[in-house]
Design a protein around this motif. Structure first.
Motif, PDB file in Angstrom:
ATOM      1  N   SER A   1     -28.318   1.403 -33.034  1.00 57.42           N
ATOM      2  CA  SER A   1     -27.458   2.280 -33.945  1.00 57.42           C
ATOM      3  C   SER A   1     -25.945   1.539 -33.745  1.00 57.42           C
ATOM      4  O   SER A   1     -24.930   1.802 -34.533  1.00 57.42           O
ATOM      5  CB  SER A   1     -27.297   3.404 -33.673  1.00 57.42           C
TER       6      SER A   1
ATOM      7  N   GLY B   1     -43.303   6.092 -33.341  1.00 49.49           N
ATOM      8  CA  GLY B   1     -41.879   6.006 -33.721  1.00 49.49           C
ATOM      9  C   GLY B   1     -41.246   4.755 -33.913  1.00 49.49           C
ATOM     10  O   GLY B   1     -42.032   3.820 -33.986  1.00 49.49           O
TER      11      GLY B   1
ATOM     12  N   ASP C   1     -30.703   4.925 -40.959  1.00 51.78           N
ATOM     13  CA  ASP C   1     -31.043   5.965 -39.974  1.00 51.78           C
ATOM     14  C   ASP C   1     -31.496   7.345 -40.521  1.00 51.78           C
ATOM     15  O   ASP C   1     -32.171   8.228 -40.135  1.00 51.78           O
ATOM     16  CB  ASP C   1     -29.646   6.187 -39.180  1.00 51.78           C
TER      17      ASP C   1
ATOM     18  N   ASN D   1     -31.758  13.664 -30.549  1.00 49.10           N
ATOM     19  CA  ASN D   1     -31.220  12.718 -31.514  1.00 49.10           C
ATOM     20  C   ASN D   1     -30.326  11.562 -31.079  1.00 49.10           C
ATOM     21  O   ASN D   1     -30.320  10.525 -31.965  1.00 49.10           O
ATOM     22  CB  ASN D   1     -30.636  13.239 -32.732  1.00 49.10           C
TER      23      ASN D   1
ATOM     24  N   THR E   1     -35.751  18.454 -31.032  1.00 45.11           N
ATOM     25  CA  THR E   1     -35.198  17.148 -31.547  1.00 45.11           C
ATOM     26  C   THR E   1     -34.196  16.489 -30.461  1.00 45.11           C
ATOM     27  O   THR E   1     -33.471  17.587 -29.784  1.00 45.11           O
ATOM     28  CB  THR E   1     -34.162  17.381 -32.926  1.00 45.11           C
TER      29      THR E   1
ATOM     30  N   ALA F   1     -37.134   5.033 -31.863  1.00 49.17           N
ATOM     31  CA  ALA F   1     -37.421   6.341 -32.378  1.00 49.17           C
ATOM     32  C   ALA F   1     -38.670   6.752 -32.505  1.00 49.17           C
ATOM     33  O   ALA F   1     -39.507   5.899 -32.642  1.00 49.17           O
ATOM     34  CB  ALA F   1     -36.859   6.592 -33.828  1.00 49.17           C
TER      35      ALA F   1
ATOM     36  N   GLU G   1     -39.757  10.045 -38.739  1.00 47.53           N
ATOM     37  CA  GLU G   1     -40.284  10.586 -37.519  1.00 47.53           C
ATOM     38  C   GLU G   1     -40.464  12.115 -37.727  1.00 47.53           C
ATOM     39  O   GLU G   1     -41.490  12.640 -37.058  1.00 47.53           O
ATOM     40  CB  GLU G   1     -39.114  10.868 -36.348  1.00 47.53           C
TER      41      GLU G   1
ATOM     42  N   THR H   1     -35.181   6.902 -41.086  1.00 45.77           N
ATOM     43  CA  THR H   1     -35.751   7.270 -39.769  1.00 45.77           C
ATOM     44  C   THR H   1     -35.947   8.519 -39.397  1.00 45.77           C
ATOM     45  O   THR H   1     -36.923   8.730 -38.858  1.00 45.77           O
ATOM     46  CB  THR H   1     -35.088   6.377 -38.755  1.00 45.77           C
ATOM     47  N   LEU H   2     -34.776   9.301 -39.484  1.00 48.41           N
ATOM     48  CA  LEU H   2     -35.054  10.868 -39.200  1.00 48.41           C
ATOM     49  C   LEU H   2     -36.262  11.458 -40.183  1.00 48.41           C
ATOM     50  O   LEU H   2     -36.921  12.238 -39.597  1.00 48.41           O
ATOM     51  CB  LEU H   2     -33.582  11.569 -39.504  1.00 48.41           C
TER      52      LEU H   2
ATOM     53  N   ASN I   1     -39.200  15.111 -31.485  1.00 51.94           N
ATOM     54  CA  ASN I   1     -38.570  13.791 -32.240  1.00 51.94           C
ATOM     55  C   ASN I   1     -37.597  13.415 -31.498  1.00 51.94           C
ATOM     56  O   ASN I   1     -36.616  13.980 -31.346  1.00 51.94           O
ATOM     57  CB  ASN I   1     -38.394  14.172 -33.764  1.00 51.94           C
TER      58      ASN I   1
ATOM     59  N   ASN J   1     -34.395  10.284 -31.617  1.00 45.45           N
ATOM     60  CA  ASN J   1     -33.895   9.083 -32.400  1.00 45.45           C
ATOM     61  C   ASN J   1     -33.008   8.414 -31.256  1.00 45.45           C
ATOM     62  O   ASN J   1     -32.666   9.274 -30.131  1.00 45.45           O
ATOM     63  CB  ASN J   1     -33.351   9.643 -33.474  1.00 45.45           C
ATOM     64  N   ASN J   2     -32.062   7.505 -31.707  1.00 46.69           N
ATOM     65  CA  ASN J   2     -31.140   7.120 -30.821  1.00 46.69           C
ATOM     66  C   ASN J   2     -29.841   6.636 -31.781  1.00 46.69           C
ATOM     67  O   ASN J   2     -29.318   5.701 -31.678  1.00 46.69           O
ATOM     68  CB  ASN J   2     -31.344   5.606 -30.408  1.00 46.69           C
TER      69      ASN J   2
END
Length: 808
Positions: free
Chosen positions: A334, A51, A587, A533, A531, A543, A594, A590-591, A570, A572-573
């Motif tokens: 982010s 990731g 972003d 996130n 998830t 991520a 992943e 990115t989703l 998964n 994320n940030n």
């Protein structure tokens, strides 16, 4: 980035950080990675975290999380899971420790998250390590009922693949908690357990008699009636052991074990130092300081300030003046990157940029450069023990590239092209500043200026304002998009299970099913998908994809079939908004990225755990993730047109805006490619040294010299500087292998070409079926270059990648 831990165990018998192979897989422009190998450093057969970015604060409860696990499953398992929700978990002799309890009463056999505390891990590991060694000793002592017969695949290799199931389960929870719930209590456990687990891994590899039996099966593999997958497993397990020194002399084995234990401790400290810098630094702002920032960033900054105030009430950490701050910028990507892109305040951009690029060296007590120098020297000694002159030589032996020289050919070719593009881009920025902005920039375009003026030029040249696209990219909309793509390509259906709670309130749990092979039969449970996130305190930046359980068909006799179902998560940030969380286009990609790793785990179709899911060579592991990104792209706009809808009006994204996105897509590719490729080149250079000197190795001086030698374009810095380069120094998985994102980009660009050329377009069923079989489902059951040839009918062509980047 990808991370998995169910295979962790397999490696436990093959000590060291190969665990990361299943764990970290990131994007083409990878972000930071969570320290999973640092968490579970010596269980090599495991995956890694795959990731990009990493942790969560505890509640006032004594438990690390106060959650209930309840639930139901689809079709055949639905009733069983629903009844499990009302059943008290953990019946049996180990009830006092939920990590040692029977999880079969939990929905999908998930861990009993609500019951787990940091104090449970050490005693649970003690029991699990003992049982694991017992499993391995049974392999050594097995004679297949005939002392004169040679060891067999079933009694040695298949049994080794099953060994240590309890350790694998506990390690998976531990690794995920060290990334997503790494409270101060968990950090203390992580620091304590890292060398312990490393030594256990070394002991598992060097158990007297074990390698001899593996070697006997290896030598007879082609004359034992084994199928291709079994032969592949024998070869991979044998290689795992030899790469961990199983064939060394006793003296060298002891030295190697000491090196592994020291590396485990150092890598843990490195990642924890980065995390502490990210947790404690912030820039407090007033409304007047947010000039130029879009509403979504202002709202996210306000939410971050509220989160900091909540944390301040229960901890002693935090930035100066946070209690009264209305807005803050933290070191979450982010928040930092949008601030550098939109803030009109050059002085504040510089402050944020300085802190962002100096993570890992913000406080003299957290000197990551000194830690990294020690890591480099230990790695070189490891390589020397294996007969290699440098660590890069050792690492590249087990990759598609094979040698550092082949890696450098690709990197240097792209570097030359990217420098030319970056120079043109800087000239465009300078021209804009001189002729249109009215700004006077002392010192010219500096690193904290580039994103800001690049956005101005993008708007001026292409009439494309990314903030205009953001309202169409809500987290809900993009999540629906990736699940729709998953359904159209692979027939997967996602059902959100609100009645099954995860390890944190931010976590959503989905049941993933597919149609039965039998007409009219019930849907088949394919996976459980979690998830997580949002950014939060005590969660690593970046991520990544991880697993609580990896797919396998090699279960013990009498095992519940649920144990073969993968449980994928998964992380994320994204900056959480009070209302609707809006994503940047990056972003959103990115989703998708992943989720590509997630599909590598969910669609895995291997017989043996060591070969399943993301347990593949490092320069293949990013192919599934980067390939899925291509369905959310202006070059294939049908997904965007269907799912990118305004979060307030539900209006679809205008065609005009998509056209502008497409026209602008190659702009700033020089900058992006330089940021990444400089990191990959420095990674190879620093790990290719054959002497680090007797005194402290000065990494900063080396960085300066190397970038000067490369001709680093003015105004750009490495995406990850050494003091926070977690890919390199929080584990060994990506060390000397950061190039893999670019290598995989060659593969993914070519692979997507197969869809573009197909009669059915990007959802062509025949090509999708082949992608599922050879890219997402095969794992490590065949050599990756052979898998690509079977999918594409030939070797990969770099032309597709160069054209995609506008560098052809």
């Amino acid at each position: 980035m990808q991370f998995s831990s169910a295979a962790l165990l397999r490696a436990a018998s093959v000590g060291s950080t190969v665990f990361f192979a299943r764990a970290f897989a990131g994007r083409t422009t990878p972000r930071a990675v969570p320290s999973l190998s640092a968490a579970v450093p010596s269980l090599s057969g495991a995956r890694a975290a795959i990731g990009r970015r990493v942790f969560v604060a505890p509640s006032s409860s004594s438990s690390i999380l106060a959650m209930a696990a309840s639930g139901s499953s689809a079709s055949a398992v639905e009733e069983k899971s629903r009844s499990a929700a009302a059943t008290t978990p953990g019946e049996g002799k180990d009830d006092a420790n939920p990590l040692l309890s029977d999880w079969s009463s939990e929905p999908y056999h998930l861990p009993p998250f609500r019951l787990i505390e940091p104090s449970h891990f050490r005693p649970a590991f003690d029991v699990a390590m003992e049982r694991h060694m017992s499993d391995l000793k049974s392999i050594v002592e097995s004679n297949d009922d005939d002392e004169d017969s040679p060891p067999t695949f079933e009694s040695v290799i298949a049994a080794h693949d099953r060994a240590g199931s309890l350790l694998s389960k506990i390690s998976s929870v531990f690794g995920n908690y060290c990334s997503s719930l790494n409270t101060d209590e968990m950090k203390a456990v992580q620091s304590e357990m890292s060398p312990v687990l490393s030594r256990h891994g070394s002991a598992a590899v060097t158990l007297p008699g074990l390698f001899e039996r593996i070697d006997a099966v290896y030598r007879n593999r082609n004359d034992s009636g084994l199928d291709d997958e079994q032969i592949r497993l024998v070869e991979r397990v044998h290689l795992d052991f030899t790469r961990q020194g199983a064939d060394f002399t006793d003296e060298r084995k002891e030295e190697y074990a000491e090196i592994e234990a020291e590396l485990a401790a150092l890598q843990t400290s490195f990642m924890q130092n980065v995390m502490t810098d990210e947790e404690t630094w912030c820039m407090t702002l007033g409304e007047e300081d947010l000039v130029g920032c879009p509403d979504s960033l202002i709202e996210a900054s306000k939410s971050a300030a509220e989160d900091r105030r909540k944390k301040k009430k229960t901890t002693t950490t935090g930035g100066e003046g946070e209690e009264d701050a209305a807005y803050v910028i933290t070191l979450s990507r982010s928040l930092v990157e949008p601030f550098l892109t939109f803030s009109s305040r050059r002085d504040l951009r510089e402050t944020a940029w300085e802190a962002w690029t100096k993570r890992g060296e913000l406080h003299p007590e957290r000197d990551n450069l000194a830690i990294a120098a020690k890591i480099l020297k230990l790695r070189k000694r490891q390589a020397n023990l294996h007969g290699c002159a440098t660590f890069s030589e050792y690492q590249c032996k087990d990759t598609m590239a094979g040698t550092p020289e082949r890696v450098m050919e690709l990197l240097e070719d792209v570097w030359v092209r990217a420098k030319e593009a970056a120079d043109r881009e800087r000239e465009a920025l300078e021209k804009f500043v001189e002729e249109e902005s009215g700004d006077e920039l002392e010192g010219g375009i500096r690193p904290w200026d580039w994103r800001y003026y690049a956005e101005k030029v993008r708007v001026a040249r292409y009439s494309f304002d990314e903030s205009a696209l953001k309202p169409y990219l809500s987290l809900d909309a993009v999540s629906n998009a990736v699940m729709s793509v998953s359904n159209k390509l692979f027939g997967l259906t996602y059902v959100k299970r609100d009645d099954v709670e995860g390890y944190h309130p931010d976590v959503n749990v989905y049941e993933v099913t597919e149609k039965s092979a039998e007409d009219g039969g019930p849907d088949k449970l394919r996976a459980v998908f979690l998830t997580d996130n949002y950014a939060r305190p005590y969660k690593s930046s970046g991520a990544w994809m991880s697993e609580f359980r990896s797919q396998t068909r090699n279960l013990p006799d009498g095992a519940d079939g649920m144990e073969s179902i993968p449980v994928v998560v998964n992380n994320n940030n994204f900056a959480k908004a009070a209302d609707s969380t809006l994503l940047s286009f990056d972003d959103a990609k990115t989703l998708f990225h992943e989720c590509g790793h997630g599909h590598h785990g969910m669609l895995s179709d291997a017989t043996y755990s060591r070969l399943s899911s993301t347990s593949v060579l490092r320069d293949f592991v990013e192919l599934p993730s980067q390939l899925l990104e291509r369905w959310f792209d202006a070059d294939a706009p049908e997904v965007l047109k269907e799912h990118a809808r305004h979060y307030e009006t539900n209006e679809p994204v205008p065609d005009e805006l998509l056209a502008k996105l497409k026209n602008a897509r190659s702009f700033n590719q020089g900058f992006d490619t330089i940021e990444y490729t400089a990191c990959a080149l420095l990674d190879m250079a620093i790990h290719s040294l054959d002497d680090y000197g007797d005194d402290d190795f000065d990494i900063s001086a080396f960085e300066e010299r190397e970038l000067e030698r490369l001709g680093m374009p003015q105004g750009i810095v490495m995406r990850h500087r050494p003091a926070h380069f977690a890919h390199l120094f929080a584990s060994q998985y990506y060390a000397s292998c950061y190039y893999v994102y670019l290598w995989a980009e060659v593969l993914d660009a070519d692979a997507f070409g197969a869809f573009e050329e197909a009669p059915g377009g990007i959802f062509d069923p025949e090509v999708a079926s082949m992608a599922r079989r050879y890219i997402y489902g095969a794992g490590n059951t065949e050599a990756p270059d052979e898998l690509f040839r079977k999918f594409r009918g030939r070797d990969p062509d770099v032309r597709f990648m160069l054209e995609k980047k506008g560098l052809a």
